[in-house]
Enzyme design. Structure first.
Site, mmCIF file in Angstrom:
data_model
loop_
_atom_site.group_PDB
_atom_site.id
_atom_site.type_symbol
_atom_site.label_atom_id
_atom_site.label_comp_id
_atom_site.label_asym_id
_atom_site.label_seq_id
_atom_site.Cartn_x
_atom_site.Cartn_y
_atom_site.Cartn_z
ATOM 1 N N LEU A 242 45.355 37.599 39.874
ATOM 2 C CA LEU A 242 44.058 38.236 39.581
ATOM 3 C C LEU A 242 44.290 39.243 38.451
ATOM 4 O O LEU A 242 44.440 40.448 38.669
ATOM 5 C CB LEU A 242 43.496 38.904 40.839
ATOM 6 C CG LEU A 242 42.761 37.953 41.785
ATOM 7 C CD1 LEU A 242 42.135 38.731 42.956
ATOM 8 C CD2 LEU A 242 41.691 37.144 41.066
ATOM 9 N N HIS A 243 44.294 38.724 37.226
ATOM 10 C CA HIS A 243 44.648 39.542 36.060
ATOM 11 C C HIS A 243 43.746 40.774 35.906
ATOM 12 O O HIS A 243 44.205 41.903 35.971
ATOM 13 C CB HIS A 243 44.523 38.719 34.768
ATOM 14 C CG HIS A 243 45.294 37.450 34.745
ATOM 15 N ND1 HIS A 243 46.666 37.384 34.548
ATOM 16 C CD2 HIS A 243 44.891 36.162 34.869
ATOM 17 C CE1 HIS A 243 47.068 36.118 34.555
ATOM 18 N NE2 HIS A 243 46.008 35.357 34.749
ATOM 19 N N ASP A 244 42.467 40.549 35.690
ATOM 20 C CA ASP A 244 41.582 41.622 35.213
ATOM 21 C C ASP A 244 41.299 42.730 36.226
ATOM 22 O O ASP A 244 41.156 43.895 35.828
ATOM 23 C CB ASP A 244 40.263 41.020 34.704
ATOM 24 C CG ASP A 244 40.483 40.161 33.457
ATOM 25 O OD1 ASP A 244 39.661 39.264 33.196
ATOM 26 O OD2 ASP A 244 41.490 40.387 32.754
#
Ligand code: RIB
Ligand code: CA
Length: 313
Positions: A242-244
């Site tokens: 979950l990058h952002d």
């Protein structure tokens, strides 16, 4: 409670952008002044729709959404439907938005907002290519010293790249824009793949989202199910990065992350390493540090925060 921190989220939704936006909207510590959409994961025509879909899912139709740049400064747009699906928000189908897209161009909004708000009171949170931010800085250099901080997702060091061996997607799509932002002198906090690849979802967490029994829980679970398949196939990892949401989590609890204040510059010349964030982690040069570049994350703490906040929507 002290005044909420004013932020503008610049975004190319993208399932992980969507989770980041929900996290911000669920957190009273933050005042989201608006969402500025940029071309990235999918074309601008879709990212601006997706941004509005997420606001409606959160029941926050008062959040102004603006469309920005539809192509990088000097290059052809590269998109990532192979990761995010053709809508950019594949997973559970969401109704077309009824809330309006604001008429102003996102770049004008960035400039006007930074000129209007007290200096040092607005934080920019770019979650996609940096085209809108760089265009605003170039058109109105007077706003640069007025930005409190830029907390962005992008780049990679020991983790390498995810779109080429050397480059992470957000930086690769518009390396010239990234170069402008990284040279701007604005205090930078960078969440690279070195962090986001340690923030993988787990089956338990996804099922926990689904068992919330809320539209948000259903959406987040379905987005993760969709988004996970690419990374699992590519990296053999269980779970999706979950990058952002790491950008928003940093604003809420910076102690979740560890990093170093180092020099980071952007490759814009070589085709082989175009878009690489050249991070001087070991300080082997005398180049001036310009970014707090993150390397570690308390994964359990990150998901505890996500679960608690998303459970509020
Ligand atoms: O490389 C990951 C980044 O590119 C994330 O922000 C994702 O949403 C895409 O924009
Ligand atoms: Ca993104």
């Amino acid at each position: 409670m002290k005044h909420p921190r004013k932020i503008i989220i610049d975004t190319d939704p993208g399932q992980d952008d969507a989770v980041a936006i929900l996290l911000a909207l669920a957190s009273p510590e933050l005042q989201v002044l608006g969402l500025t959409a940029v071309a990235g994961n999918v074309p601008l025509a879709l990212t601006q729709i997706n941004a509005r879909k997420v606001c409606e899912l959160a029941g926050r139709t008062e959040i102004p959404v603006f469309a920005g740049c539809d192509a990088p400064l000097r290059r052809k747009l590269v998109t990532a439907e192979y990761v995010h699906g053709k809508t950019g928000l594949d997973g559970i189908p969401l109704p077309d938005p009824t809330m309006p897209l604001q008429p102003a161009h996102a770049v004008d909004v960035l400039i006007d907002t930074l000129r209007r708000e007290p200096p040092g009171s607005v934080t920019l949170c770019p979650l996609g290519p940096l085209t809108n931010i760089a265009t605003a800085f170039t058109r109105a250099p007077d706003i640069v010293p007025r930005v409190a901080e830029i907390v962005l997702m992008g780049g990679g060091c020991f983790e390498g790249g995810n779109v080429t061996p050397a480059a992470e997607f957000n930086i690769y799509v518009d390396p010239e824009a990234a170069d402008i932002v990284f040279r701007s002198g604005v205090p930078l906090v960078v969440m690279p793949l070195d962090v986001t690849h340690k923030a993988l979802t787990s089956r338990d967490w996804v099922e926990g989202m689904r068992s919330l029994g809320t539209p948000v829980g259903q959406a987040v679970a379905s987005w993760t199910d969709f988004f996970e398949r690419f990374d699992t196939a590519k990296y053999g990892s269980q779970g999706a990065p979950l990058h952002d949401p790491t950008v928003i989590a940093y604003l809420l609890d910076p102690a979740l992350f560890t990093g170093r204040h180092i020099n980071v510059e952007i490759e814009t010349g070589s085709e082989l390493t175009l878009g690489m964030t050249v991070a001087d982690w070991w300080r082997v040069t005398d180049r001036t540090p310009n970014a707090l570049f993150m390397g570690g994350v308390d994964r359990e703490g990150f998901y505890r925060l996500l679960t608690e906040r998303l459970g509020r929507l």
